[in-house]
Design a protein around this motif. Structure first.
Motif, PDB file in Angstrom:
ATOM      1  N   PHE A 109     -97.078  82.811  82.599  1.00  0.00           N
ATOM      2  CA  PHE A 109     -97.687  81.801  81.749  1.00  0.00           C
ATOM      3  C   PHE A 109     -96.725  80.622  81.740  1.00  0.00           C
ATOM      4  N   HIS A 110     -97.107  79.571  82.470  1.00  0.00           N
ATOM      5  CA  HIS A 110     -96.193  78.444  82.631  1.00  0.00           C
ATOM      6  C   HIS A 110     -96.230  77.563  81.386  1.00  0.00           C
ATOM      7  N   SER A 111     -95.158  76.803  81.181  1.00  0.00           N
ATOM      8  CA  SER A 111     -95.037  75.892  80.041  1.00  0.00           C
ATOM      9  C   SER A 111     -95.343  76.607  78.734  1.00  0.00           C
ATOM     10  N   TYR A 112     -94.740  77.775  78.561  1.00  0.00           N
ATOM     11  CA  TYR A 112     -95.054  78.531  77.353  1.00  0.00           C
ATOM     12  C   TYR A 112     -94.505  77.810  76.128  1.00  0.00           C
ATOM     13  N   ASN A 113     -95.395  77.626  75.157  1.00  0.00           N
ATOM     14  CA  ASN A 113     -95.006  76.935  73.933  1.00  0.00           C
ATOM     15  C   ASN A 113     -95.830  77.458  72.757  1.00  0.00           C
ATOM     16  N   GLY A 114     -96.239  78.733  72.883  1.00  0.00           N
ATOM     17  CA  GLY A 114     -97.069  79.332  71.858  1.00  0.00           C
ATOM     18  C   GLY A 114     -96.267  80.143  70.863  1.00  0.00           C
ATOM     19  N   ILE A 127     -90.674  73.386  74.967  1.00  0.00           N
ATOM     20  CA  ILE A 127     -90.346  74.463  74.034  1.00  0.00           C
ATOM     21  C   ILE A 127     -89.339  73.988  72.989  1.00  0.00           C
ATOM     22  N   LEU A 128     -88.536  73.003  73.311  1.00  0.00           N
ATOM     23  CA  LEU A 128     -87.513  72.522  72.385  1.00  0.00           C
ATOM     24  C   LEU A 128     -88.111  71.779  71.198  1.00  0.00           C
ATOM     25  N   LYS A 129     -89.403  71.416  71.290  1.00  0.00           N
ATOM     26  CA  LYS A 129     -90.089  70.736  70.192  1.00  0.00           C
ATOM     27  C   LYS A 129     -90.866  71.715  69.309  1.00  0.00           C
ATOM     28  N   ASN A 130     -90.871  72.979  69.689  1.00  0.00           N
ATOM     29  CA  ASN A 130     -91.595  74.010  68.948  1.00  0.00           C
ATOM     30  C   ASN A 130     -90.788  74.404  67.710  1.00  0.00           C
ATOM     31  N   PRO A 131     -91.369  74.303  66.510  1.00  0.00           N
ATOM     32  CA  PRO A 131     -90.629  74.693  65.309  1.00  0.00           C
ATOM     33  C   PRO A 131     -90.137  76.140  65.350  1.00  0.00           C
ATOM     34  N   ALA A 132     -90.849  76.986  66.081  1.00  0.00           N
ATOM     35  CA  ALA A 132     -90.474  78.400  66.191  1.00  0.00           C
ATOM     36  C   ALA A 132     -89.725  78.690  67.489  1.00  0.00           C
ATOM     37  N   ARG A 133     -89.093  77.673  68.081  1.00  0.00           N
ATOM     38  CA  ARG A 133     -88.481  77.816  69.401  1.00  0.00           C
ATOM     39  C   ARG A 133     -87.444  78.935  69.463  1.00  0.00           C
ATOM     40  N   GLN A 134     -86.616  79.055  68.446  1.00  0.00           N
ATOM     41  CA  GLN A 134     -85.579  80.076  68.495  1.00  0.00           C
ATOM     42  C   GLN A 134     -86.184  81.475  68.468  1.00  0.00           C
ATOM     43  N   GLU A 135     -87.195  81.676  67.624  1.00  0.00           N
ATOM     44  CA  GLU A 135     -87.868  82.972  67.563  1.00  0.00           C
ATOM     45  C   GLU A 135     -88.519  83.301  68.899  1.00  0.00           C
ATOM     46  N   VAL A 136     -89.211  82.323  69.476  1.00  0.00           N
ATOM     47  CA  VAL A 136     -89.897  82.541  70.753  1.00  0.00           C
ATOM     48  C   VAL A 136     -88.891  82.859  71.850  1.00  0.00           C
ATOM     49  N   LEU A 137     -87.845  82.069  71.947  1.00  0.00           N
ATOM     50  CA  LEU A 137     -86.876  82.239  73.035  1.00  0.00           C
ATOM     51  C   LEU A 137     -86.060  83.516  72.897  1.00  0.00           C
ATOM     52  N   ARG A 138     -85.900  83.992  71.702  1.00  0.00           N
ATOM     53  CA  ARG A 138     -85.176  85.248  71.523  1.00  0.00           C
ATOM     54  C   ARG A 138     -86.084  86.465  71.691  1.00  0.00           C
ATOM     55  N   GLU A 139     -87.380  86.239  71.698  1.00  0.00           N
ATOM     56  CA  GLU A 139     -88.334  87.339  71.852  1.00  0.00           C
ATOM     57  C   GLU A 139     -88.438  87.798  73.306  1.00  0.00           C
ATOM     58  N   ILE A 140     -88.264  86.880  74.235  1.00  0.00           N
ATOM     59  CA  ILE A 140     -88.497  87.221  75.637  1.00  0.00           C
ATOM     60  C   ILE A 140     -87.288  87.931  76.237  1.00  0.00           C
ATOM     61  N   PRO A 141     -87.514  89.053  76.920  1.00  0.00           N
ATOM     62  CA  PRO A 141     -86.395  89.752  77.577  1.00  0.00           C
ATOM     63  C   PRO A 141     -85.777  88.878  78.668  1.00  0.00           C
ATOM     64  N   ASP A 142     -84.492  89.112  78.943  1.00  0.00           N
ATOM     65  CA  ASP A 142     -83.816  88.241  79.908  1.00  0.00           C
ATOM     66  C   ASP A 142     -84.273  88.448  81.343  1.00  0.00           C
ATOM     67  N   ASP A 143     -85.094  89.477  81.596  1.00  0.00           N
ATOM     68  CA  ASP A 143     -85.616  89.654  82.953  1.00  0.00           C
ATOM     69  C   ASP A 143     -87.036  89.112  83.108  1.00  0.00           C
ATOM     70  N   ARG A 144     -87.527  88.379  82.084  1.00  0.00           N
ATOM     71  CA  ARG A 144     -88.895  87.863  82.133  1.00  0.00           C
ATOM     72  C   ARG A 144     -88.972  86.361  81.878  1.00  0.00           C
ATOM     73  N   GLU A 185     -79.619  70.930  82.187  1.00  0.00           N
ATOM     74  CA  GLU A 185     -79.627  70.456  80.801  1.00  0.00           C
ATOM     75  C   GLU A 185     -80.530  71.340  79.943  1.00  0.00           C
ATOM     76  N   LEU A 186     -81.699  71.671  80.465  1.00  0.00           N
ATOM     77  CA  LEU A 186     -82.614  72.561  79.748  1.00  0.00           C
ATOM     78  C   LEU A 186     -82.011  73.943  79.565  1.00  0.00           C
ATOM     79  N   ALA A 187     -81.384  74.452  80.606  1.00  0.00           N
ATOM     80  CA  ALA A 187     -80.779  75.785  80.541  1.00  0.00           C
ATOM     81  C   ALA A 187     -79.716  75.864  79.459  1.00  0.00           C
ATOM     82  N   VAL A 188     -78.923  74.806  79.320  1.00  0.00           N
ATOM     83  CA  VAL A 188     -77.878  74.770  78.288  1.00  0.00           C
ATOM     84  C   VAL A 188     -78.497  74.882  76.900  1.00  0.00           C
ATOM     85  N   GLU A 189     -79.578  74.149  76.658  1.00  0.00           N
ATOM     86  CA  GLU A 189     -80.223  74.182  75.348  1.00  0.00           C
ATOM     87  C   GLU A 189     -80.836  75.545  75.055  1.00  0.00           C
ATOM     88  N   ILE A 190     -81.431  76.155  76.064  1.00  0.00           N
ATOM     89  CA  ILE A 190     -82.039  77.465  75.871  1.00  0.00           C
ATOM     90  C   ILE A 190     -80.973  78.531  75.640  1.00  0.00           C
TER      91      ILE A 190
END
Length: 247
Positions: free
Chosen positions: A149-154, A175-192, A217-222
């Protein structure tokens, strides 16, 4: 660090040509680019770019849901020919988008045809899904072995469904504009997790083209949001991208 831009539209940039874009990206470690089609008119140019940069540009041929209602007779046969001619090609971007249009029929028909094509040729599928969570229910069992699922921002809940089905999620600057960005980014396993720019679209500055050279630059923020070491995360994502795109 090495990177693969897992979703970029090299054929759509206005400010710089593909040669300049690729050269600048290589300087910061972006090694490969999944060059993605939206409309049928994109297919010949993506084929040309793949031929010009065979070790760098990975083609993806498909029909975006925005253009599903405009699909001309024989489109799926022509798409299949591109998939046959390019053994490294992915299918997409395909999917469902009910933000721009509520008309489900053409979108679902075009999406289903591309799902079948991806399964038949065992190709990874690039999915565009907007306001489509309910509509996706009828397609989960039809997905190919590999899909993103590309450009995931849900929401994190839908992301859990993607992971459960064996899929990947691609993240860009949106994804950096998503209010729930930290929750979303921490939910995904590092192999996905995959990274993309969706260039020239969805950059950090509204109205400005975003380039593959901005992936670090994006990788650093994530990495910050996930609380991970940037070098370790970048290596994991690079390995994920190779595994996804190259089979």
């Amino acid at each position: 660090m090495q990177f693969i831009d897992s979703h970029v539209h090299l054929q759509d940039f206005k400010q710089r040509c593909a040669t300049e874009i690729i050269a600048a990206a290589h300087q910061v470690g972006v090694r490969k680019f999944v060059c993605v089609a939206a409309a049928e008119k994109d297919w010949p140019e993506i084929a040309r770019l793949s031929g010009a940069y065979p070790d760098t540009v990975i083609p993806a041929f498909g029909l975006h849901p925005w253009y599903a209602a405009e699909a001309e007779t024989g489109w799926i046969e022509r798409l299949e020919k591109y998939v046959q001619d390019f053994p490294s090609a992915l299918v997409g971007e395909a999917g469902l988008d009910f933000y721009r249009s509520k008309e489900a029929g053409p979108q679902e028909q075009v999406f289903a045809a591309q799902l079948e094509l991806a399964r038949e040729y065992r190709r990874p599928l690039l999915i565009h899904a907007v306001k489509a969570q309910e509509a996706m229910e009828k397609f989960w069992n039809l997905l190919p072995e590999k899909f993103v699922f590309h450009s995931y921002n849900g929401k994190a809940e839908f992301l859990k469904k993607i992971i459960k089905q064996g899929g990947y999620a691609g993240f860009n600057f949106s994804i950096l504009k998503n209010p729930a960005r930290q929750e979303v980014l921490r939910e995904i396993p590092d192999d996905r997790i995959l990274l993309e720019t969706d260039g020239p679209y969805q950059g950090p500055v509204r109205g400005q083209e975003v380039y593959p050279e901005q992936l670090p630059e994006l990788a650093v923020e994530i990495a910050k949001l996930r609380g991970e070491n940037i070098n370790e995360l970048a290596q994991k994502i690079y390995e994920n991208s190779l595994r996804f795109a190259n089979g």
